[in-house]
Design a protein around this motif. Structure first.
Motif, mmCIF file in Angstrom:
data_model
loop_
_atom_site.group_PDB
_atom_site.id
_atom_site.type_symbol
_atom_site.label_atom_id
_atom_site.label_comp_id
_atom_site.label_asym_id
_atom_site.label_seq_id
_atom_site.Cartn_x
_atom_site.Cartn_y
_atom_site.Cartn_z
ATOM 1 N N SER A 199 1.003 -1.488 -0.291
ATOM 2 C CA SER A 199 0.061 -0.434 0.180
ATOM 3 C C SER A 199 0.372 1.319 -0.008
ATOM 4 O O SER A 199 2.222 1.535 0.785
ATOM 5 N N SER A 200 0.480 2.277 -0.242
ATOM 6 C CA SER A 200 1.352 3.426 -0.587
ATOM 7 C C SER A 200 1.640 3.813 1.133
ATOM 8 O O SER A 200 0.763 3.749 1.835
ATOM 9 N N PRO A 201 2.693 4.271 1.633
ATOM 10 C CA PRO A 201 2.594 5.190 2.339
ATOM 11 C C PRO A 201 1.702 6.161 3.420
ATOM 12 O O PRO A 201 1.579 6.198 4.193
ATOM 13 N N VAL A 202 1.528 6.698 2.234
ATOM 14 C CA VAL A 202 0.013 7.626 2.542
ATOM 15 C C VAL A 202 -1.517 7.529 3.154
ATOM 16 O O VAL A 202 -1.946 7.778 3.222
ATOM 17 N N PRO A 233 -5.234 0.648 5.072
ATOM 18 C CA PRO A 233 -6.267 0.111 4.179
ATOM 19 C C PRO A 233 -6.382 -0.547 6.096
ATOM 20 O O PRO A 233 -7.386 -1.136 5.799
ATOM 21 N N GLY A 234 -5.924 -1.584 6.370
ATOM 22 C CA GLY A 234 -5.377 -1.753 8.194
ATOM 23 C C GLY A 234 -4.934 -3.080 7.848
ATOM 24 O O GLY A 234 -5.226 -3.784 8.445
ATOM 25 N N GLY A 235 -4.116 -3.454 6.668
ATOM 26 C CA GLY A 235 -3.779 -5.166 6.655
ATOM 27 C C GLY A 235 -3.691 -4.778 5.031
ATOM 28 O O GLY A 235 -3.214 -3.369 4.187
ATOM 29 N N ASP A 236 -3.390 -6.456 4.900
ATOM 30 C CA ASP A 236 -2.365 -6.069 3.470
ATOM 31 C C ASP A 236 -3.783 -6.017 1.839
ATOM 32 O O ASP A 236 -4.438 -6.595 2.220
ATOM 33 N N THR A 237 -2.943 -5.767 1.032
ATOM 34 C CA THR A 237 -3.503 -5.482 -0.428
ATOM 35 C C THR A 237 -3.432 -6.196 -1.371
ATOM 36 O O THR A 237 -1.585 -6.444 -1.276
ATOM 37 N N TRP A 238 -4.352 -6.689 -2.008
ATOM 38 C CA TRP A 238 -3.900 -8.466 -3.111
ATOM 39 C C TRP A 238 -5.111 -7.588 -4.655
ATOM 40 O O TRP A 238 -4.833 -6.858 -5.052
ATOM 41 N N LEU A 239 -3.235 -7.265 -5.914
ATOM 42 C CA LEU A 239 -3.015 -7.135 -5.960
ATOM 43 C C LEU A 239 -3.918 -8.257 -7.712
ATOM 44 O O LEU A 239 -2.829 -9.223 -7.573
ATOM 45 N N ILE A 240 -4.679 -7.984 -8.475
ATOM 46 C CA ILE A 240 -4.927 -8.810 -8.986
ATOM 47 C C ILE A 240 -5.245 -8.057 -10.492
ATOM 48 O O ILE A 240 -5.604 -7.003 -10.682
ATOM 49 N N GLY A 299 -5.602 -10.459 4.232
ATOM 50 C CA GLY A 299 -5.732 -10.207 3.543
ATOM 51 C C GLY A 299 -6.990 -8.669 3.296
ATOM 52 O O GLY A 299 -8.016 -9.178 4.313
ATOM 53 N N VAL A 300 -6.605 -7.704 3.326
ATOM 54 C CA VAL A 300 -7.885 -6.612 3.863
ATOM 55 C C VAL A 300 -8.301 -5.744 2.663
ATOM 56 O O VAL A 300 -10.015 -5.736 2.791
ATOM 57 N N GLN A 301 -7.844 -6.265 1.179
ATOM 58 C CA GLN A 301 -8.263 -5.285 0.031
ATOM 59 C C GLN A 301 -8.182 -6.607 -1.485
ATOM 60 O O GLN A 301 -6.546 -6.257 -1.363
ATOM 61 N N VAL A 302 -8.614 -6.191 -2.279
ATOM 62 C CA VAL A 302 -8.294 -6.306 -3.872
ATOM 63 C C VAL A 302 -8.050 -5.609 -4.283
ATOM 64 O O VAL A 302 -9.355 -4.907 -4.335
ATOM 65 N N VAL A 303 -7.304 -5.370 -5.242
ATOM 66 C CA VAL A 303 -7.108 -4.614 -6.496
ATOM 67 C C VAL A 303 -6.986 -4.890 -7.577
ATOM 68 O O VAL A 303 -6.332 -5.690 -7.979
ATOM 69 N N VAL A 304 -8.698 -5.198 -8.534
ATOM 70 C CA VAL A 304 -8.299 -5.944 -9.709
ATOM 71 C C VAL A 304 -8.348 -5.054 -11.158
ATOM 72 O O VAL A 304 -9.028 -3.381 -10.829
#
Length: 157
Positions: free
Chosen positions: A78-81, A84-91, A122-127
């Motif tokens: 995640s961006s340092p700014v 999101p409260g946990g790991d982001t996963w990119l799909i 993980g707390v979010q996915v970005v697709v």
């Protein structure tokens, strides 16, 4: 349909699906999505490395003996700014054999991946999805994803 972890023998078909998608994306945005001459060879090497990456889920959907789609989710910083409260996963690499399969095969792959990601903290996915990939966009909307960002592009020729 069986959704499972990808194996070495799945790579060739996954690359073929990816190349087909790239040719379509190139029609959508000829500069941004311009397919590199040796994209298939580069993708085959990249996909091979991902099979053993501990921060990657490389899943395939198989019906009978036919690979109908695949999804690759990778842990993404995640961006340092933002926090999101946990790991982001990119799909990013996520394809099906035919557009009509997004609402079945695509949804099954996404559901399986998000379950695995959630179970592992993980707390979010970005697709990633091309703007004009309407069938995929519909599946993402039906799967309760929302648009967080848009990339705008202009060729400078």
């Amino acid at each position: 349909m069986d959704v499972r972890k990808a194996e070495t023998t799945d790579i060739e078909t996954a690359v073929e699906l990816m190349e087909r998608s790239r040719r379509q994306f190139q029609k959508f945005q000829p500069t941004f999505w311009r397919k590199a001459e040796k994209s298939a060879a580069a993708t085959e090497t990249f996909f091979g490395r991902l099979l053993t990456d501990p921060d990657t889920y490389f899943l395939v959907a198989v019906e009978g003996s036919r690979l109908e789609g695949f999804l690759i989710a990778r842990k993404f910083p995640s961006s340092p700014v933002f926090d999101p409260g946990g790991d982001t996963w990119l799909i990013d690499d996520f394809c099906v054999a035919e557009p009509r399969l997004w609402l079945s095969i695509g949804e099954a792959l996404l559901s399986h991946a998000t379950t695995l990601i959630h179970e592992h903290g993980g707390v979010q996915v970005v697709v990633v999805s091309a703007d004009r990939d309407l069938a995929k966009t519909e599946m993402l909307r039906r799967s309760d994803l929302t648009i967080a960002s848009n990339w705008w592009t202009k060729p400078l020729r």
